[in-house]
Motif scaffolding. Structure first.
Motif, PDB file in Angstrom:
ATOM      1  N   LEU A 171       0.880  -1.023   0.096  1.00  0.00           N
ATOM      2  CA  LEU A 171       0.250   0.190  -0.128  1.00  0.00           C
ATOM      3  C   LEU A 171       0.823   1.391  -0.137  1.00  0.00           C
ATOM      4  O   LEU A 171       0.529   2.336  -0.482  1.00  0.00           O
ATOM      5  N   ILE A 172       2.034   1.323   0.451  1.00  0.00           N
ATOM      6  CA  ILE A 172       2.852   2.481   0.658  1.00  0.00           C
ATOM      7  C   ILE A 172       2.948   2.782  -0.747  1.00  0.00           C
ATOM      8  O   ILE A 172       3.238   3.871  -1.561  1.00  0.00           O
ATOM      9  N   THR A 173       3.862   2.067  -1.287  1.00  0.00           N
ATOM     10  CA  THR A 173       4.053   2.170  -2.663  1.00  0.00           C
ATOM     11  C   THR A 173       3.181   2.076  -3.342  1.00  0.00           C
ATOM     12  O   THR A 173       3.637   3.612  -4.397  1.00  0.00           O
ATOM     13  N   MET A 174       1.835   1.565  -3.406  1.00  0.00           N
ATOM     14  CA  MET A 174       0.882   2.531  -4.460  1.00  0.00           C
ATOM     15  C   MET A 174       0.823   3.473  -3.846  1.00  0.00           C
ATOM     16  O   MET A 174       0.842   4.503  -5.721  1.00  0.00           O
TER      17      MET A 174
ATOM     18  N   ILE B 140       8.326  -3.574  -3.330  1.00  0.00           N
ATOM     19  CA  ILE B 140       8.796  -4.338  -4.296  1.00  0.00           C
ATOM     20  C   ILE B 140       7.507  -4.703  -5.377  1.00  0.00           C
ATOM     21  O   ILE B 140       7.538  -5.029  -6.354  1.00  0.00           O
ATOM     22  N   SER B 141       6.332  -5.353  -5.027  1.00  0.00           N
ATOM     23  CA  SER B 141       5.137  -5.896  -5.713  1.00  0.00           C
ATOM     24  C   SER B 141       4.738  -5.435  -6.512  1.00  0.00           C
ATOM     25  O   SER B 141       4.649  -5.483  -7.735  1.00  0.00           O
ATOM     26  N   PRO B 142       3.947  -3.337  -6.354  1.00  0.00           N
ATOM     27  CA  PRO B 142       3.737  -2.494  -7.189  1.00  0.00           C
ATOM     28  C   PRO B 142       4.785  -2.765  -8.423  1.00  0.00           C
ATOM     29  O   PRO B 142       3.707  -3.109 -10.058  1.00  0.00           O
ATOM     30  N   LEU B 143       5.710  -2.571  -7.833  1.00  0.00           N
ATOM     31  CA  LEU B 143       6.824  -2.763  -9.487  1.00  0.00           C
ATOM     32  C   LEU B 143       7.294  -4.136 -10.210  1.00  0.00           C
ATOM     33  O   LEU B 143       6.954  -3.776 -11.135  1.00  0.00           O
TER      34      LEU B 143
END
Length: 172
Positions: free
Chosen positions: A40-43, A104-107
């Motif tokens: 969620l932080i990355t998104m 790193i999951s969204p990337l």
């Protein structure tokens, strides 16, 4: 730091055996309390940095973020659940590795989605789950390696004192 005196006073029954397997609680905590917040932080950071306008569609955007992050988390949890029988306790599923995998999951999802040809909207949930499973395998494959004691054959004696006396007995 452990001193020699403390080691000498430790009974063999006080030692915890180093065996494979982690609890379901660690799997759940790693997926829900570490991986999901990282995702969620990355998104949210990417949406802010890329200046994606969600004005007027806030509920749809929040639902989309939660849906994507939730499905990635389900895949990651599924991967951890599949590995839990073979992982060693020091893998620490509820630690920073799961959080980094979430970051790193969204990337990883973006790379997988743009690298594939012919992805349809119907296959998107499958892609999300597969990316989560791959991240779990990628982050924790090192904790699948057997210990040096497990890798040695039965021809090696585990008691060094007994080995020394046997070698000394053969030499004379």
């Amino acid at each position: 730091m452990v001193t020699d005196r403390q080691l000498e006073s430790t009974a063999e029954s006080d030692l915890v055996p180093y065996q494979r397997g982690v609890s379901l609680g660690q799997v759940a905590k790693g997926a829900l309390a570490r991986f999901l917040p990282g995702t969620l932080i990355t998104m949210i950071g990417a949406a802010t940095f890329l200046d994606i306008s969600i004005a007027g569609n806030v509920f749809a955007a929040v639902g989309g973020f939660i849906g994507i992050a939730g499905t990635l988390t389900a895949g990651f949890g599924l991967g951890l659940f599949g590995l839990r029988r073979w992982l060693y306790p020091d893998a620490k599923l509820d630690g920073r590795r799961s959080f980094v995998a979430g970051l790193i999951s969204p990337l990883t999802l973006f790379i997988a989605a743009t690298g594939g040809r012919g992805w349809t909207i119907a296959l998107l949930p499958l892609l999300l789950v597969v990316v989560g499973v791959i991240l779990a395998l990628g982050m924790y494959f090192a904790w699948l390696t057997p210990t040096p004691e497990d890798m040695r054959g039965d021809e090696f004696e585990r008691d060094p004192a007994k080995q020394i006396t046997e070698v000394a007995g053969h030499a004379s």
